[in-house]
Motif scaffolding. Structure first.
Motif, PDB file in Angstrom:
ATOM      1  N   UNK A   9      14.739  -5.324   7.103  1.00 54.51           N
ATOM      2  CA  UNK A   9      14.966  -4.736   8.425  1.00 54.51           C
ATOM      3  C   UNK A   9      16.145  -5.450   9.067  1.00 54.51           C
ATOM      4  N   UNK A  10      16.816  -4.750   9.952  1.00 57.10           N
ATOM      5  CA  UNK A  10      17.816  -5.362  10.810  1.00 57.10           C
ATOM      6  C   UNK A  10      17.151  -5.717  12.136  1.00 57.10           C
ATOM      7  N   UNK A  11      17.432  -6.914  12.638  1.00 55.04           N
ATOM      8  CA  UNK A  11      16.795  -7.430  13.840  1.00 55.04           C
ATOM      9  C   UNK A  11      17.829  -7.486  14.960  1.00 55.04           C
ATOM     10  N   UNK A  12      17.518  -6.833  16.077  1.00 55.61           N
ATOM     11  CA  UNK A  12      18.432  -6.782  17.213  1.00 55.61           C
ATOM     12  C   UNK A  12      17.723  -7.354  18.433  1.00 55.61           C
ATOM     13  N   UNK A  13      18.310  -8.378  19.043  1.00 53.60           N
ATOM     14  CA  UNK A  13      17.744  -9.003  20.232  1.00 53.60           C
ATOM     15  C   UNK A  13      18.675  -8.817  21.420  1.00 53.60           C
ATOM     16  N   UNK A  14      18.068  -8.801  22.620  1.00 56.20           N
ATOM     17  CA  UNK A  14      18.882  -8.746  23.832  1.00 56.20           C
ATOM     18  C   UNK A  14      18.093  -9.345  24.988  1.00 56.20           C
ATOM     19  N   UNK A  33      14.432  -5.050  18.694  1.00 53.71           N
ATOM     20  CA  UNK A  33      14.220  -3.872  17.862  1.00 53.71           C
ATOM     21  C   UNK A  33      14.314  -4.271  16.400  1.00 53.71           C
ATOM     22  N   UNK A  34      13.467  -3.677  15.586  1.00 56.49           N
ATOM     23  CA  UNK A  34      13.572  -3.767  14.129  1.00 56.49           C
ATOM     24  C   UNK A  34      13.990  -2.400  13.613  1.00 56.49           C
ATOM     25  N   UNK A  35      15.045  -2.377  12.819  1.00 59.48           N
ATOM     26  CA  UNK A  35      15.629  -1.115  12.364  1.00 59.48           C
ATOM     27  C   UNK A  35      15.657  -1.082  10.845  1.00 59.48           C
ATOM     28  N   UNK A  36      15.204   0.025  10.281  1.00 61.76           N
ATOM     29  CA  UNK A  36      15.295   0.250   8.845  1.00 61.76           C
ATOM     30  C   UNK A  36      16.752   0.548   8.512  1.00 61.76           C
ATOM     31  N   UNK A  37      17.436  -0.331   7.743  1.00 61.69           N
ATOM     32  CA  UNK A  37      18.871  -0.146   7.527  1.00 61.69           C
ATOM     33  C   UNK A  37      19.211   1.042   6.643  1.00 61.69           C
ATOM     34  N   UNK A  79      23.903  -0.733  21.478  1.00 58.47           N
ATOM     35  CA  UNK A  79      25.289  -1.202  21.469  1.00 58.47           C
ATOM     36  C   UNK A  79      25.428  -2.456  20.610  1.00 58.47           C
ATOM     37  N   UNK A  80      24.473  -3.359  20.750  1.00 56.75           N
ATOM     38  CA  UNK A  80      24.506  -4.597  19.982  1.00 56.75           C
ATOM     39  C   UNK A  80      24.395  -4.310  18.495  1.00 56.75           C
ATOM     40  N   UNK A  81      23.515  -3.391  18.147  1.00 54.67           N
ATOM     41  CA  UNK A  81      23.361  -3.036  16.734  1.00 54.67           C
ATOM     42  C   UNK A  81      24.617  -2.367  16.198  1.00 54.67           C
ATOM     43  N   UNK A  82      25.218  -1.535  16.996  1.00 54.58           N
ATOM     44  CA  UNK A  82      26.446  -0.850  16.575  1.00 54.58           C
ATOM     45  C   UNK A  82      27.542  -1.866  16.262  1.00 54.58           C
ATOM     46  N   UNK A  83      27.564  -2.932  17.045  1.00 53.02           N
ATOM     47  CA  UNK A  83      28.582  -3.963  16.831  1.00 53.02           C
ATOM     48  C   UNK A  83      28.252  -4.878  15.654  1.00 53.02           C
ATOM     49  N   UNK A  84      27.092  -4.628  15.034  1.00 55.24           N
ATOM     50  CA  UNK A  84      26.713  -5.311  13.789  1.00 55.24           C
ATOM     51  C   UNK A  84      26.750  -6.828  13.931  1.00 55.24           C
ATOM     52  N   UNK A  85      26.110  -7.321  14.991  1.00 56.52           N
ATOM     53  CA  UNK A  85      26.129  -8.761  15.239  1.00 56.52           C
ATOM     54  C   UNK A  85      24.924  -9.476  14.627  1.00 56.52           C
ATOM     55  N   UNK A  86      23.964  -8.720  14.096  1.00 57.20           N
ATOM     56  CA  UNK A  86      22.736  -9.363  13.664  1.00 57.20           C
ATOM     57  C   UNK A  86      22.535  -9.205  12.171  1.00 57.20           C
ATOM     58  N   UNK A  87      22.169 -10.311  11.472  1.00 59.66           N
ATOM     59  CA  UNK A  87      21.940 -10.250  10.027  1.00 59.66           C
ATOM     60  C   UNK A  87      20.613  -9.590   9.699  1.00 59.66           C
TER      61      UNK A  87
END
Length: 493
Positions: free
Chosen positions: A392-397, A418-422, A476-484
């Motif tokens: 999963x991709x992990x996005x924090x804010x 958010x946890x996102x299925x890549x 927006x944060x996920x779009x910018x691909x800042x999270x491993x």
């Protein structure tokens, strides 16, 4: 047994809590003659000892805490909560433990009621011991639904009988504030009741075997709650437990507790918030080949899988799929539709609402924990993903960076994940921690249940300035691909 003591219905429901009521409502509305059996109050645990009274205690606490932090309002908050008024409000919200209103609703829905203790007595058979000592035998033409829920699971603690501990029932219905309250547990009941009773005037000591609170939620959310509990004066004791308990003298002498680390605590009341057990010990499971005291395993139609004939259903907490009132009511709506369609010989896969199956219990179980701050979560956590090896991709804010949150509280403390299925690019988990986040949860539940692609979710525009703007910031944060990414090989993020 006389004719009056032997009755036949299409459907017999054992347990008149919210789950049993909803099963009966659906089957009755479908034209099936339905009777419901209850040994306590109509409306069950949720109405009188759980959801309703606990939130009636907590809402004034959270409102008071928020007001005390808000400029221009803080100066008006000049004293502690009026505990007497809060308890009276709790009593009103619990209908003063009078179920006459619920009985009227049953009558209006055309559902028969028999008060007494119900037990299975063979295939489609239920016996009821009534308060006046009679035994009534009920025969179900089509279905019996066991909706008996759960009760508090008490630990094997030396001296427990003499202590007379609180369970969640006493914690939500107590008529006076204990000066000193000890709580054993680290879950939802323990943390919510610590929040409530500390604010109402108790000195609370929370004792947990675990190294932290709320081990089933994201650690960042639990840490925010822990920080606030410490701030308001709750004494938190982790990595230990109670080894003995006794009331050394009269009721005014308190309960003397010894902990695993050798320390001692004296409390006026002890709340055991150590889990739940199925209320199946004495409901006649042995008469249909099942083991008393066990959870009832069902398929996705909530039919008990170990009993042949598709007539026995287990709905709500008793099946252990999701121990939450709203999930039990969801199951009840499905089970009621299944019972009705089977009675009419209809195909379960072709109803107007799609296939009758409880899929939400598997992918999108929402839960709100009404602590300070609130925690709202649905779907997977990072621990779930790591444990199952799911990428999963992990996005924090930081929610406090959102304009709507600052309007809510200029010193807002909160966080969202958010946890996102890549691969599929859909949300599979969401956790929000902060004041007022409970109302964010349904949007996350819809996103997960509907498997809405991020490309479409991007066009769901949040109103400004509201806390819901956190959705835009996360995307927006996920779009910018800042999270491993986290997967089976790594849980760092």
């Amino acid at each position: 047994m006389s004719d009056k003591n032997s009755q036949t219905y299409d459907v017999v429901v054992i347990g008149a809590g919210p789950v049993g009521e909803n099963v009966a409502d659906r089957t009755s509305a479908a034209g099936l003659r339905t009777i419901i059996v209850e040994s306590e109050l109509i409306g069950g645990e949720c109405s009188y000892w759980a959801c309703e009274p606990s939130k009636a205690l907590l809402r004034p606490v959270l409102l008071h805490a928020e007001a005390a932090r808000f400029p221009g309002v803080d100066s008006a908050v000049t004293g502690p909560l009026d505990a007497h008024a809060v308890l009276k409000h709790r009593d009103r919200m619990s209908a003063d433990w009078n179920d006459s209103g619920q009985v009227e609703w049953l009558e209006s829905a055309g559902i028969a009621l028999i008060r007494g203790y119900g037990r299975l007595a063979g295939t489609r058979q239920v016996t009821v011991e009534t308060p006046d000592g009679e035994t009534v035998r009920l025969t179900a033409r089509h279905a019996v639904a066991v909706c008996t829920g759960t009760s508090a699971a008490l630990p094997p603690l030396p001296g427990l009988d003499s202590v007379r501990p609180w369970t969640s029932r006493e914690a939500t219905s107590a008529q006076k504030v204990p000066q000193r309250l000890a709580i054993l547990g680290a879950g939802v009941v323990a943390t919510e009741m610590a929040t409530a009773w500390q604010a109402l005037g108790s000195q609370v000591t929370l004792i947990a075997r675990e190294p932290r609170l709320l081990t089933r939620v994201e650690s960042f959310a639990a840490e925010l709650v822990e920080r606030q509990l410490r701030k308001v004066g709750v004494d938190l004791r982790f990595d230990t437990t109670i080894t003995s308990a006794d009331r050394a003298g009269g009721p005014d002498d308190g309960i003397h507790l010894t902990l695993g680390d050798g320390s001692r605590i004296v409390a006026d009341e002890l709340l055991l918030a150590t889990g739940r057990a199925p209320r199946t010990e004495d409901v006649g499971l042995d008469t249909v080949g099942l083991t008393p005291g066990e959870w009832l395993t069902t398929d996705d139609t909530f039919t008990v899988t170990a009993v042949e004939g598709d007539w026995l259903y287990a709905v709500g907490d008793v099946n252990r799929r999701a121990l939450l009132t709203h999930q039990g009511k969801y199951q009840a709506r499905i089970a009621g539709a299944v019972i009705a369609d089977r009675a009419r010989g209809l195909d379960l896969d072709t109803g107007p609402w799609g296939r009758h199956a409880g899929t939400a219990d598997l992918v999108a179980v929402p839960q709100v924990i009404f602590t300070d701050p609130e925690i709202a979560a649905v779907g997977l956590t990072t621990d779930d993903a790591a444990r199952t090896g799911r990428a999963v991709d992990v996005v924090d804010y930081d929610i406090g960076s959102v304009a709507g949150a600052i309007q809510h509280d200029p010193s807002y403390q909160g966080r969202a994940r958010l946890l996102i299925d890549p691969e599929r690019r859909v949300v599979v988990g969401a956790t929000f921690a902060g004041a007022g986040v409970a109302e964010l949860l349904h949007s996350a539940t819809i996103a997960i249940t509907g498997e809405i692609p991020l490309e479409r979710l991007w066009h769901a525009v949040p109103s400004f300035p509201t806390i819901s703007e956190i959705w835009l910031r996360l995307l927006e944060t996920y779009r910018d691909d800042q999270y491993p990414r986290i997967n089976a090989a790594t849980t760092t993020y």
